[in-house]
Design a protein around this motif. Structure first.
Motif, short mmCIF file in Angstrom:
data_model
loop_
_atom_site.label_atom_id
_atom_site.label_comp_id
_atom_site.label_asym_id
_atom_site.label_seq_id
_atom_site.Cartn_x
_atom_site.Cartn_y
_atom_site.Cartn_z
N TYR A 33 -2.28 0.38 -4.34
CA TYR A 33 -1.52 -0.78 -3.88
C TYR A 33 -0.64 -1.26 -5.04
CZ TYR A 33 -0.43 -5.46 -2.10
OH TYR A 33 0.23 -6.59 -1.68
N LEU A 72 -6.82 0.99 3.45
CA LEU A 72 -7.58 -0.21 3.13
C LEU A 72 -8.68 -0.48 4.15
CD1 LEU A 72 -4.64 -2.57 2.10
CD2 LEU A 72 -6.23 -1.38 0.58
N ALA A 74 -7.23 4.50 -2.87
CA ALA A 74 -6.01 3.87 -2.36
C ALA A 74 -5.22 3.27 -3.53
CB ALA A 74 -6.35 2.79 -1.35
N LEU A 93 0.85 -1.19 0.00
CA LEU A 93 0.00 0.00 0.00
C LEU A 93 0.89 1.24 0.00
CD1 LEU A 93 -2.94 1.08 0.21
CD2 LEU A 93 -2.59 1.17 2.70
N LEU A 108 -10.00 1.78 -5.21
CA LEU A 108 -8.73 1.07 -5.01
C LEU A 108 -8.12 0.80 -6.38
CD1 LEU A 108 -6.56 -0.51 -3.41
CD2 LEU A 108 -8.09 -2.50 -3.50
#
Length: 369
Positions: free
Chosen positions: A98, A34, A96, A29, A62
């Motif tokens: 990742y 998360l 987010a 991340l 995400l």
């Protein structure tokens, strides 16, 4: 019901665990949180401004990408720079990011396997071994009444694998003793009374990647209030994982024909080629990204050609002198991971409302004229 961010990543890391990554690789991340429900996941090769706009338009919160957005520690975060504006936009829209890089390259079913599969390669080996799975012996004592239930739980969690064999265990029946103290709630027996119970000692194998999951499954399936189990390190080595793949084509072809096949299956408009275009090719090495420094590995593996990206001038001359042909398909060929990862993750999340999309943005920085 939407999946939590941590759940999405735990499922993804069953494909590409973090510990597969090369040292100092910038994975995991990199931005955001998360600790939220994920409505949509966008799988991308690069996180550019256009990809972030795509995520916003699609409602994705995400992004799982192959190439990192943060390569080194930040000394400052200025939002009037290109990188700063990108981070600001991601934060404002609660997206987010990742990153899965070399761990996805190394993984079985990852980038390099996807490339090998597209070319129809068989009898695959690694271009370079980089990680050997650590094994532990898990020992647990379980009453006979719950023996099979505990075994099933362990095997379902991924325990019991040795090489190409699964469901491996050893089971010994014997007598267990215990004396429940005040404040306990024993499944069998009474407080203050010594009990003798017919139990089974179960021994099985767990890898580092499934250890936590296997122990959790064991504790859930076991009836005892206090579960007696042990984990022992083992000298026995587990599976070996590596970068790149070397395999055989279904039938011999020429370098020219393989070049045309590579352009087609990898969806690239042009490639750079080193070597005699009429040379027969049967054994092929593939490596996503920049693979010039693996030329010697390809030669040692007996490959006729190395298919990779970012070949520099001097490496091309070295390959010519050594008798190795090269097909430079470009670094962007790793875009193959977008659909592969999206399909994998969608299958894992099929019982949730979380959707998984493959980015449709072309992040190839070069134009071919």
């Amino acid at each position: 019901m939407f999946a939590k961010g941590q759940t999405v990543i735990q499922l993804f890391e069953q494909l590409a665990p973090k510990h597969y990554a090369m040292p100092d690789d910038k994975i995991g991340l990199q931005l955001g949180s998360l600790q939220k429900e994920i409505q949509k996941v966008l799988v991308a090769l690069d996180v550019t401004d256009e990809v972030v706009e795509e995520a916003i338009q699609q409602g994705a919160n995400l992004i799982i990408a192959h190439h990192a957005i943060i390569f080194r520690p930040l000394a400052h975060l200025q939002t009037d720079t290109p990188a700063g504006r990108l981070y600001e936009k991601l934060i404002k829209h609660d997206i987010a990011v990742y990153i899965a890089h070399t761990n996805l390259d190394v993984a079985e079913g990852g980038v390099n396997d996807m490339m090998a599969d597209k070319l129809g390669l068989t009898e695959l080996t690694h271009l370079e071994d980089v990680h050997t799975e650590k094994l532990q012996k898990l020992v647990v004592f379980v009453p006979e009444t719950h023996h099979q239930a505990v075994l099933d739980a362990l095997f379902t969690a991924g325990a019991g694998g040795i090489g190409q064999y699964s469901h491996c265990s050893f089971n010994i029946r014997g007598t267990g003793t215990f004396l429940p103290q005040e404040g306990t709630h024993p499944f069998i027996g009474e407080v203050g009374k010594l009990e003798r119970v017919q139990e089974v000692r179960v021994e099985t194998i767990v890898t580092a990647s499934v250890q936590r999951k296997a122990v959790q499954a064991l504790l859930k399936a076991h009836p005892y209030e206090e579960v007696a189990y042990d984990l022992y390190p083992m000298d026995l080595k587990g599976r070996v994982f590596g970068l790149g793949r070397v395999g055989k084509l279904p039938a011999a072809t020429t370098l020219r024909e393989l070049t045309e096949l590579a352009k087609q299956v990898f969806d690239v408009p042009a490639v750079r080629v080193v070597g005699d275009l009429e040379r027969p090719i049967r054994k092929v090495a593939v490596l996503g990204g920049s693979g010039g420094r693996y030329m010697r590995h390809a030669l040692f593996a007996g490959a006729d050609v190395l298919v990779t990206g970012d070949i520099d001038y001097h490496t091309a001359h070295d390959a010519l002198a050594a008798g190795l042909t090269l097909i430079d398909v470009g670094h962007n060929v790793e875009k193959i991971m977008k659909r592969g990862v999206a399909d994998y993750l969608a299958a894992q999340l099929v019982k949730t409302d979380t959707q998984v999309l493959a980015s449709e943005v072309d992040t190839e920085p070069f134009q071919f004229l």
